[in-house]
Design a protein around this motif. Structure first.
Motif, PDB file in Angstrom:
ATOM      1  N   ARG A  29      -2.613   3.381 -10.512  1.00  0.00           N
ATOM      2  CA  ARG A  29      -3.581   3.056 -11.613  1.00  0.00           C
ATOM      3  C   ARG A  29      -4.748   2.063 -10.318  1.00  0.00           C
ATOM      4  N   SER A  30      -4.334   1.602  -8.993  1.00  0.00           N
ATOM      5  CA  SER A  30      -5.508   1.030  -8.190  1.00  0.00           C
ATOM      6  C   SER A  30      -6.216   1.304  -7.874  1.00  0.00           C
ATOM      7  N   GLY A  31      -6.166   2.648  -7.457  1.00  0.00           N
ATOM      8  CA  GLY A  31      -6.631   3.252  -6.540  1.00  0.00           C
ATOM      9  C   GLY A  31      -6.380   3.687  -4.972  1.00  0.00           C
ATOM     10  N   THR A  32      -4.858   2.762  -4.727  1.00  0.00           N
ATOM     11  CA  THR A  32      -5.002   3.131  -3.302  1.00  0.00           C
ATOM     12  C   THR A  32      -3.678   3.531  -3.144  1.00  0.00           C
ATOM     13  N   THR A  33      -2.891   3.794  -1.712  1.00  0.00           N
ATOM     14  CA  THR A  33      -2.057   4.902  -1.466  1.00  0.00           C
ATOM     15  C   THR A  33      -1.328   3.896  -0.410  1.00  0.00           C
ATOM     16  N   ALA A  34      -0.435   4.074   0.149  1.00  0.00           N
ATOM     17  CA  ALA A  34       0.156   3.682   0.739  1.00  0.00           C
ATOM     18  C   ALA A  34      -0.210   3.514   2.142  1.00  0.00           C
ATOM     19  N   GLU A  35      -0.944   4.048   3.222  1.00  0.00           N
ATOM     20  CA  GLU A  35      -1.884   3.935   4.343  1.00  0.00           C
ATOM     21  C   GLU A  35      -2.976   2.403   3.696  1.00  0.00           C
ATOM     22  N   ASP A  36      -2.821   2.483   2.373  1.00  0.00           N
ATOM     23  CA  ASP A  36      -4.089   0.660   2.623  1.00  0.00           C
ATOM     24  C   ASP A  36      -3.049  -0.537   2.446  1.00  0.00           C
ATOM     25  N   LEU A  37      -2.115   0.094   2.377  1.00  0.00           N
ATOM     26  CA  LEU A  37      -0.646  -1.269   1.947  1.00  0.00           C
ATOM     27  C   LEU A  37      -0.934  -2.421   3.381  1.00  0.00           C
ATOM     28  N   ASP A  38      -1.325  -3.727   3.500  1.00  0.00           N
ATOM     29  CA  ASP A  38      -1.435  -4.146   4.466  1.00  0.00           C
ATOM     30  C   ASP A  38       0.199  -4.747   4.357  1.00  0.00           C
ATOM     31  N   TRP A  39       0.763  -5.436   3.816  1.00  0.00           N
ATOM     32  CA  TRP A  39       2.111  -5.731   3.667  1.00  0.00           C
ATOM     33  C   TRP A  39       3.026  -5.051   2.098  1.00  0.00           C
TER      34      TRP A  39
END
Length: 325
Positions: A238-248
């Protein structure tokens, strides 16, 4: 292009002063520090004293979040309290927090999704803010689970603790897309067929008593690891992100093995996990805001970081939300 977003502008927490270690519990029930740590990762928990009700802890956390945000109670027009251990059947604990803060405006109500309550409450508050129905919201997770555990049941009484955490959300115009600050996406699920795996065996509409917590630990573990992946994947999509983008990754603090197994399954590096279960135990709806406050105050979570919150609770109910700090 701009978008109206629910931005976190303050965090706060409150823990009872009384700390109970695993060794302390071993004097009360047939258990040991090794047994608890190996199976859960918990080393201690905080337990409320007489007079420390859920609303007392929630009010302290809410006031700390307001101070952190540099706001006064009159700046808030919505209070949502996620709790399964309210002071009273009614009125809501949120109204008692509202009164404790000296607020005389806005709306206040409780939300009950057990351990997933804070994720559900953040999602609900976000809908109020982005639609213009409110400008600033206090979202509180507060629990006194020590009052509903069976202290003769060594498999459950060692798991839970008391506490409260809170965040202040403010509606702000900001950058659209995943780079903009605020709540980016959320995903919620529930399935009432699983009631008997995690429930309280009482209530005003059934037994007329408070009841005690009952849990099938192995079944909860199996379902938790298997189910959280879908809401997390949905929030990323939904946000257009992936686990690789995650900081925390800030999950519900129920069990270290569940947390690490879920992160491994999703490809989230363990160094990105915020863990407080060792010092707080399972504080149900309070666990995520408590962990958020710890990680922000110690400098890990910073403005611009992408943060995932995730939880599963009795029912079952589960959900995840992505927040650009």
């Amino acid at each position: 292009m701009s978008a109206l977003r629910s931005v976190v502008v303050g965090t706060g927490s409150s823990l009872p002063a009384r700390v109970v270690t695993n060794a302390d519990l071993a004097e009360r029930v047939d258990t040991s520090d090794d047994w608890i740590v190996q199976r859960t990762g918990i080393r201690q928990r905080h337990l409320a004293d007489d007079g420390e009700t859920t609303s007392v802890l929630g009010t302290r956390a809410a006031r700390a979040a307001l101070d952190d945000a540099g706001l006064a109670p009159e700046d808030i027009d919505l209070v949502i309290c996620a709790t399964s251990t309210p002071d009273h059947t009614f009125p809501s604990t949120a109204t008692q927090i509202q009164a404790g803060l000296g607020m005389h405006r806005g709306a206040a109500f409780d939300l009950q999704a057990v351990c997933a309550g804070f994720v559900f409450a953040v999602t609900t508050a976000d809908k109020f803010l982005v639609t213009g129905a409110a400008r600033r919201a206090l979202v509180v997770g507060a629990e006194t689970f020590s009052r509903i555990v069976d202290w003769e049941d060594r498999t459950t009484c060692v798991l839970f603790g008391d506490g409260a955490g809170a965040i202040v959300l403010e509606a702000r115009d900001g950058e659209a897309g995943s780079a903009g600050r605020g709540v980016l996406a959320s995903s919620l699920r529930s399935d009432g067929r699983h009631r008997d795996k995690l429930y309280v065996d009482g209530g005003p509409g059934s037994t007329g008593t408070t009841g005690h917590l009952r849990m099938e630990g192995k079944e909860v573990f199996r379902f938790a690891v298997g189910s959280v992946a879908d809401v997390i994947a949905d929030a990323f999509a939904r946000s257009g992100t992936t686990a690789e983008d995650l900081d925390w990754f800030v999950p519900h603090q129920a069990n270290r093995r569940i947390i690490e197994a879920s992160a491994d399954k999703l490809g989230i590096p363990r160094e990105k996990i915020v863990l407080t279960v060792d010092r707080h135990g399972n504080t149900s709806a309070a666990s995520i805001p408590l962990a958020l406050d710890v990680a922000r105050k110690d400098g890990r979570i910073r403005e611009g970081d992408l943060v995932m919150i995730e939880a599963i609770g009795g029912g079952f109910a589960w959900g995840a939300a992505l927040i650009r700090w």
